[in-house]
Structure formats: structure tokens, C-alpha cells
Design a protein around this motif. Structure first.
Motif, short mmCIF file in Angstrom:
data_model
loop_
_atom_site.label_atom_id
_atom_site.label_comp_id
_atom_site.label_asym_id
_atom_site.label_seq_id
_atom_site.Cartn_x
_atom_site.Cartn_y
_atom_site.Cartn_z
N GLU A 1 0.80 -1.22 0.00
CA GLU A 1 0.00 0.00 0.00
C GLU A 1 0.84 1.27 0.00
N GLN A 2 2.13 1.14 -0.20
CA GLN A 2 3.00 2.30 -0.16
C GLN A 2 3.41 2.70 -1.56
N GLU B 1 0.37 3.74 -11.21
CA GLU B 1 -0.52 2.66 -10.78
C GLU B 1 -0.94 2.84 -9.33
N HIS B 2 -0.02 3.28 -8.50
CA HIS B 2 -0.32 3.51 -7.09
C HIS B 2 -1.39 4.60 -6.95
N LEU B 3 -1.24 5.72 -7.69
CA LEU B 3 -2.21 6.80 -7.61
C LEU B 3 -3.58 6.38 -8.11
N ARG C 1 -4.77 3.31 -8.12
CA ARG C 1 -5.33 2.37 -7.14
C ARG C 1 -5.91 3.11 -5.94
N GLU C 2 -5.19 4.13 -5.45
CA GLU C 2 -5.69 4.91 -4.32
C GLU C 2 -6.96 5.68 -4.69
N LYS C 3 -7.01 6.19 -5.91
CA LYS C 3 -8.20 6.92 -6.36
C LYS C 3 -9.40 5.99 -6.42
N TRP C 4 -9.22 4.76 -6.92
CA TRP C 4 -10.33 3.81 -6.99
C TRP C 4 -10.79 3.41 -5.60
N ILE C 5 -9.88 3.32 -4.66
CA ILE C 5 -10.27 3.01 -3.28
C ILE C 5 -11.14 4.12 -2.72
N GLN C 6 -10.76 5.38 -2.99
CA GLN C 6 -11.56 6.52 -2.52
C GLN C 6 -12.95 6.51 -3.16
N ILE C 7 -13.02 6.22 -4.44
CA ILE C 7 -14.30 6.21 -5.14
C ILE C 7 -15.21 5.11 -4.60
#
Length: 103
Positions: free
Chosen positions: A11-12, A34-36, A38-44
Motif C-alpha cells: 500500500e505504499q 498505478e499507485h495513484l 489504485r488509491e483513487k479507486w479506493i476513494q471512489i
């Protein structure tokens, strides 16, 4: 064959990414992208879950939904701030130079 009892995710942000020179290491740049994403999809998805809970609370509570569902409404509003794929959800320093309309 042994299976892991728990799935672990990295997750880092990638280690070799340098924000001052993002194109210095192309592999780290792609991993950071890819990290950004993935984090955006988690927020959505988090916002979608909160929206469904808020909708359920409104239906169950009826006329008292303003008092009973206030905490869910605040969580949902906080979760939706800055979420999206548009230019406005990025930090201001990444927007680029402003163009004058007079030119």
C-alpha cells in the motif's frame, strides 16, 4: 502447496520514485501512476459504500432521517471531497501554468 492465511497488498508508494525528476526512472514512474490510480479507486469505492449506507438510512428512518443519518451524510460529504478524475481533484501545484484569457 501452502496457502497464505491473509492476502497482503503493498500500500505504499514505490521506493525509487523522485517527484523532482519523475521521468528519471520510467519503471518507478509507472509504478507511481498505478499507485495513484489504485488509491483513487479506493476513494471512489469508499464513497459508493457510504452513499449506499446513507440511502438505506434515509429509507429506514423516514421523517427522522435528518437527525438519525447526519453522521453518515457528513462521512459521505467528506469522502467525496477531492474524489474524481478531473483536473480539479489534483493538487494546485500539478495544474500547470495558468493561461490568460487576454492573449
Amino acid at each position: 502447496m501452502v496457502r497464505k492465511a491473509k492476502v497482503e497488498f503493498d500500500e505504499q508508494a514505490p521506493d525509487g520514485f523522485d517527484p523532482a525528476n519523475p521521468y528519471g526512472d520510467p519503471v518507478a514512474m509507472l509504478e507511481m501512476r498505478e499507485h495513484l490510480v489504485r488509491e483513487k479507486w479506493i476513494q471512489i469505492e469508499t464513497a459508493k459504500i457510504l452513499r449506499d449506507r446513507l440511502r438505506w438510512c434515509y429509507r429506514i428512518e423516514g421523517v427522522n432521517h435528518i437527525q438519525k443519518c447526519r453522521h453518515l451524510a457528513r462521512q459521505y460529504l467528506d469522502a467525496t471531497r477531492g474524489v474524481g478524475w478531473g483536473k480539479d481533484s489534483r493538487p494546485p501545484e500539478l495544474h500547470g501554468p495558468k493561461k490568460d484569457l487576454d492573449d
